[in-house]
Enzyme design. Structure first.
Site, PDB file in Angstrom:
ATOM      1  N   GLU A  17       9.249  -0.304   0.908  1.00 39.93           N
ATOM      2  CA  GLU A  17       9.771   0.017  -0.422  1.00 39.93           C
ATOM      3  C   GLU A  17       8.678  -0.013  -1.476  1.00 39.93           C
ATOM      4  O   GLU A  17       8.701   0.760  -2.426  1.00 39.93           O
ATOM      5  CB  GLU A  17      10.913  -0.930  -0.795  1.00 39.93           C
ATOM      6  CG  GLU A  17      12.147  -0.821   0.093  1.00 39.93           C
ATOM      7  CD  GLU A  17      12.690   0.593   0.213  1.00 39.93           C
ATOM      8  OE1 GLU A  17      12.585   1.372  -0.753  1.00 39.93           O
ATOM      9  OE2 GLU A  17      13.212   0.932   1.290  1.00 39.93           O
ATOM     10  N   HIS A  42       6.614   3.336  -1.883  1.00 36.53           N
ATOM     11  CA  HIS A  42       7.191   4.543  -2.513  1.00 36.53           C
ATOM     12  C   HIS A  42       6.572   4.789  -3.867  1.00 36.53           C
ATOM     13  O   HIS A  42       6.369   3.972  -4.667  1.00 36.53           O
ATOM     14  CB  HIS A  42       8.703   4.404  -2.677  1.00 36.53           C
ATOM     15  CG  HIS A  42       9.427   4.651  -1.389  1.00 36.53           C
ATOM     16  ND1 HIS A  42       9.528   5.872  -0.810  1.00 36.53           N
ATOM     17  CD2 HIS A  42      10.094   3.790  -0.585  1.00 36.53           C
ATOM     18  CE1 HIS A  42      10.235   5.784   0.299  1.00 36.53           C
ATOM     19  NE2 HIS A  42      10.586   4.531   0.459  1.00 36.53           N
TER      20      HIS A  42
END
Length: 181
Positions: free
Chosen positions: A178, A181
């Site tokens: 995550e 990103h």
């Protein structure tokens, strides 16, 4: 020409001797602390909280002061959709796990190197997360997601049966994913 000036007035405020004597004879309220007492209480609290602070990776390993998770938020029993049982880990344990992840040396180094600041590191609600439900309907398995390009990162900490937490290496790799990103 001289201007007519008003004469100066002096105002004197005074208190009767009997009122002053009455105040001197009164005792202070024992429930109200003085400044020195309050300072002592605050110092004791600060010392107690410093001794209770957990260092998962050694005493010096904390988040970087510039590149960090600003807020850490776990699901509570009052979160919408979260149906806890007696075997469900308490949200305090989820908070500890999130703090452990936030202070992981690898995560701290990654955030420092990439100069990342994430507003909230949160726990995904394992029952009532609509994004997770849409992903599972299409055959996927959602373990985490970020909102607004990393402004908020949610990680699925708990197992589907709410009996415990997912393995730590899986959680960290999801968090790294995550953050990328």
């Amino acid at each position: 020409k001289k201007k007519n000036r008003k004469p100066l007035k002096i105002m004197v405020v005074a208190t009767n001797n009997s009122t002053i004597q009455e105040l001197k004879n009164k005792k202070s309220d024992p429930l109200i602390r003085g400044f020195d007492q309050q300072k002592d209480v605050m110092e004791k609290r600060k010392a107690a909280s410093a001794s209770l602070k957990k260092y998962y990776w050694g005493e010096g390993m904390v988040q970087d002061r510039n590149y960090k998770f600003v807020r850490i938020k776990a699901c509570t029993n009052h979160s919408f959709g979260h149906r806890s049982t007696d075997k469900t880990p308490h949200h305090f344990q989820a908070m500890e796990l999130l703090e452990k992840m936030a202070t992981d040396p690898g995560i701290v180094a990654l955030m420092k190197e990439r100069e990342l600041v994430v507003n909230t590191l949160g726990e995904m609600d394992t029952i009532d997360d609509r994004i997770m439900q849409r992903t599972e309907q299409s055959g996927g398995c959602l373990l985490g997601y970020n909102t607004n390009r990393g402004l908020r990162i949610d990680i699925k900490l708990r197992t589907d049966d709410l009996q415990g937490f997912r393995p730590y290496p899986d959680l960290i790799s999801t968090l790294i994913h995550e953050l990328s990103h």
